[in-house]
Scaffold this motif. Structure first.
Motif, PDB file in Angstrom:
ATOM      1  N   GLY A 160       8.922   9.818   0.872  1.00 53.31           N
ATOM      2  CA  GLY A 160       8.675   8.373   0.574  1.00 53.31           C
ATOM      3  C   GLY A 160       7.173   8.165   0.706  1.00 53.31           C
ATOM      4  O   GLY A 160       6.777   7.093   0.626  1.00 53.31           O
ATOM      5  N   ASN A 207       2.260  -2.230   4.936  1.00 52.54           N
ATOM      6  CA  ASN A 207       2.769  -1.235   5.374  1.00 52.54           C
ATOM      7  C   ASN A 207       2.353  -0.445   6.642  1.00 52.54           C
ATOM      8  O   ASN A 207       3.112   0.024   7.226  1.00 52.54           O
ATOM      9  CB  ASN A 207       2.484  -0.158   4.155  1.00 52.54           C
ATOM     10  CG  ASN A 207       3.331  -0.575   2.740  1.00 52.54           C
ATOM     11  OD1 ASN A 207       4.267  -1.049   2.719  1.00 52.54           O
ATOM     12  ND2 ASN A 207       2.607  -0.185   1.796  1.00 52.54           N
ATOM     13  N   ASP A 223       4.802   3.996  -0.198  1.00 51.25           N
ATOM     14  CA  ASP A 223       5.240   4.484  -1.612  1.00 51.25           C
ATOM     15  C   ASP A 223       4.245   3.609  -2.681  1.00 51.25           C
ATOM     16  O   ASP A 223       4.500   2.344  -2.652  1.00 51.25           O
ATOM     17  CB  ASP A 223       6.821   4.321  -1.994  1.00 51.25           C
ATOM     18  CG  ASP A 223       7.163   4.542  -3.407  1.00 51.25           C
ATOM     19  OD1 ASP A 223       7.329   5.700  -3.367  1.00 51.25           O
ATOM     20  OD2 ASP A 223       7.114   3.866  -4.241  1.00 51.25           O
ATOM     21  N   ARG A 265       6.323   1.120  -5.260  1.00 53.33           N
ATOM     22  CA  ARG A 265       6.701   0.199  -4.676  1.00 53.33           C
ATOM     23  C   ARG A 265       5.684  -0.870  -4.188  1.00 53.33           C
ATOM     24  O   ARG A 265       5.897  -2.056  -4.282  1.00 53.33           O
ATOM     25  CB  ARG A 265       7.421   0.790  -3.438  1.00 53.33           C
ATOM     26  CG  ARG A 265       7.958  -0.404  -2.395  1.00 53.33           C
ATOM     27  CD  ARG A 265       9.380  -0.704  -2.641  1.00 53.33           C
ATOM     28  NE  ARG A 265       9.741  -2.277  -2.185  1.00 53.33           N
ATOM     29  CZ  ARG A 265       9.316  -3.501  -2.623  1.00 53.33           C
ATOM     30  NH1 ARG A 265       8.865  -3.414  -3.828  1.00 53.33           N
ATOM     31  NH2 ARG A 265       9.928  -4.264  -1.874  1.00 53.33           N
ATOM     32  N   SER A 266       4.524  -0.483  -3.797  1.00 52.85           N
ATOM     33  CA  SER A 266       3.542  -1.182  -3.436  1.00 52.85           C
ATOM     34  C   SER A 266       3.050  -2.003  -4.849  1.00 52.85           C
ATOM     35  O   SER A 266       2.604  -3.438  -4.568  1.00 52.85           O
ATOM     36  CB  SER A 266       2.431  -0.485  -2.937  1.00 52.85           C
ATOM     37  OG  SER A 266       2.508   0.043  -1.704  1.00 52.85           O
ATOM     38  N   GLU A 282       4.793  -3.024  -7.147  1.00 52.90           N
ATOM     39  CA  GLU A 282       5.786  -3.858  -7.428  1.00 52.90           C
ATOM     40  C   GLU A 282       5.811  -4.941  -6.537  1.00 52.90           C
ATOM     41  O   GLU A 282       5.832  -6.062  -6.960  1.00 52.90           O
ATOM     42  CB  GLU A 282       7.286  -3.504  -7.369  1.00 52.90           C
ATOM     43  CG  GLU A 282       7.663  -2.380  -8.570  1.00 52.90           C
ATOM     44  CD  GLU A 282       8.758  -1.467  -8.460  1.00 52.90           C
ATOM     45  OE1 GLU A 282       9.589  -1.962  -7.498  1.00 52.90           O
ATOM     46  OE2 GLU A 282       9.147  -0.857  -9.182  1.00 52.90           O
ATOM     47  N   ARG A 283       5.394  -4.766  -5.256  1.00 54.33           N
ATOM     48  CA  ARG A 283       5.489  -5.833  -4.502  1.00 54.33           C
ATOM     49  C   ARG A 283       4.266  -6.804  -4.782  1.00 54.33           C
ATOM     50  O   ARG A 283       4.364  -8.002  -4.437  1.00 54.33           O
ATOM     51  CB  ARG A 283       5.370  -5.455  -2.878  1.00 54.33           C
ATOM     52  CG  ARG A 283       5.254  -6.546  -1.954  1.00 54.33           C
ATOM     53  CD  ARG A 283       5.448  -5.759  -0.589  1.00 54.33           C
ATOM     54  NE  ARG A 283       4.732  -4.791  -0.254  1.00 54.33           N
ATOM     55  CZ  ARG A 283       4.669  -3.757   0.795  1.00 54.33           C
ATOM     56  NH1 ARG A 283       5.855  -3.794   1.142  1.00 54.33           N
ATOM     57  NH2 ARG A 283       3.882  -2.857   0.804  1.00 54.33           N
TER      58      ARG A 283
END
Ligand SMILES: [Zn+2]
Ligand SMILES: [Zn+2]
Length: 358
Positions: A100, A172, A307, A310-311, A313-314
């Motif tokens: 991940g 993160n 990831d 994912r970053s 999207e956030r």
């Protein structure tokens, strides 16, 4: 097509040429029409030789545009899709990806040594295997990440590097705790994103540290609770932390001297997060006694430290909810012909982000 080319490492001006061709299209590749690209400090560092990069090359790695051609075997993308450029595509199969930690995947770097442009004079490389100061670029399909319809190209471009790097360092890597004290050294686009990340995490005090007055003023608009010049940092540390040091200090410059300052302003047991991209011959020193005795956690953060997809999207979710401000980070806009003005604005610290529209 038109593109901005650096002929030799060490030069400080780009030449905008119209005889450049994007090459390498084939299976697994896509051709993109770039619409917007941000100027990131790493582009300047690659031009000056601080970051390794073969030349001649086309800078730019923070871009967004449309898919205009799709190679055989590419799935999940269609012609006309709006995408942002990911300069560090995850292969999905290596040990880092399986853990991940796609920000540590090295597969994409294999392309960085292959020229993806050419001119009548010969091969031209793209920075970090991409190169977005151009109308078109051919990249691995994994570098083209679809974006929702409500995300403008210029916002998507920023998420492609600076915003993801800065937000991710706070969220993160450092995992800033609510109520904590934070200092951010270096308040360009990435530092401003780090400040926004610390605010999202609920930091009580966020001190922005930068020698440039306009950046200090900007930092206050993006969530810093105060902004100081580097020589005022010792006083801020005394006032805010009673001399103990900050819970978290982010180094967003990429130099050993500022990393050392950051280390010294971190409290015992606190976290020093290294976000800036520096040179291979610039060594950061900590002695073995302080290392053990002060128990400061030294956490480097690469491309957001988590990831990558994912970053992204956030970042989009936070932007859409109004929790972070990305529009105001674009302080200047130019066409490709104005790219050298954009470089000057970055070197003087006048801009947070310049958006180059193509
Ligand atoms: Zn991988
Ligand atoms: Zn960058």
């Amino acid at each position: 097509m038109r593109a901005a080319v650096l002929h030799e490492i060490g030069q400080d001006k780009l030449e905008v040429l119209d005889d450049v061709e994007a090459v390498g299209f084939g299976p697994g590749k896509v051709r993109l029409r770039i619409r917007a690209t941000g100027l990131c400090h790493s582009d300047v560092s690659a031009m000056s030789g601080v970051l390794p990069q073969p030349a001649p090359f086309i800078p730019g790695h923070e871009g967004a545009g449309e898919v205009v051609d799709i190679g055989d075997g590419v799935t999940g993308l269609n012609t006309g899709d709006r995408v942002l450029v990911c300069w560090l595509p995850a292969c999905g199969a290596c040990p880092s990806c399986k853990r991940g930690q796609t920000q540590l995947c090295l597969a994409g770097f294999m392309n960085a040594g292959t020229p993806n442009f050419k001119r009548p004079g010969g091969d031209v490389f793209g920075f970090a295997g991409t190169g977005t100061f151009t109308e078109e670029v051919v990249v691995d399909a994994g570098c083209a990440v679809p974006i929702p319809d409500d995300v403008p190209f210029e916002i998507a471009a920023l998420i492609g590097c600076g915003v993801t790097t800065g937000l991710g360092a706070a969220i993160n890597t450092a995992q800033v705790e609510a109520g904590s004290s934070v200092a951010v050294i270096g308040c360009g686009g990435v530092g401003i994103s780090t400040i926004q990340g610390a605010r999202v995490q609920g930091a009580a005090q966020i001190v922005a540290v930068d020698p440039v007055a306009s950046r200090r003023e900007a930092a206050l608009r993006f969530g810093a609770t105060e902004a100081v010049s580097p020589d005022e940092l010792a006083d801020a540390k005394q006032r805010i932390t009673a001399g103990e040091g900050f819970d978290y200090v982010f180094e967003v410059v990429g130099k050993s001297a500022t990393a050392r300052t950051a280390y010294e302003n971190t409290r015992r047991g606190g976290t020093l997060c290294i976000v800036g991209a520096g040179a291979m011959d610039d060594n950061f020193q900590v002695n073995m006694f302080e290392l053990f005795f002060d128990e400061k956690r030294i956490l480097p953060s690469m491309y957001g430290g988590g990831d990558v997809l994912r970053s992204y999207e956030r970042a989009i979710a936070l932007w859409r909810a109004g929790r972070i401000d990305l529009e105001s980070m674009i302080t200047h806009r130019v066409r490709l012909d104005g790219v050298n003005d954009a470089l000057d604005q970055m070197r003087t610290g006048e801009s947070l982000r310049t958006c180059i529209e193509l």
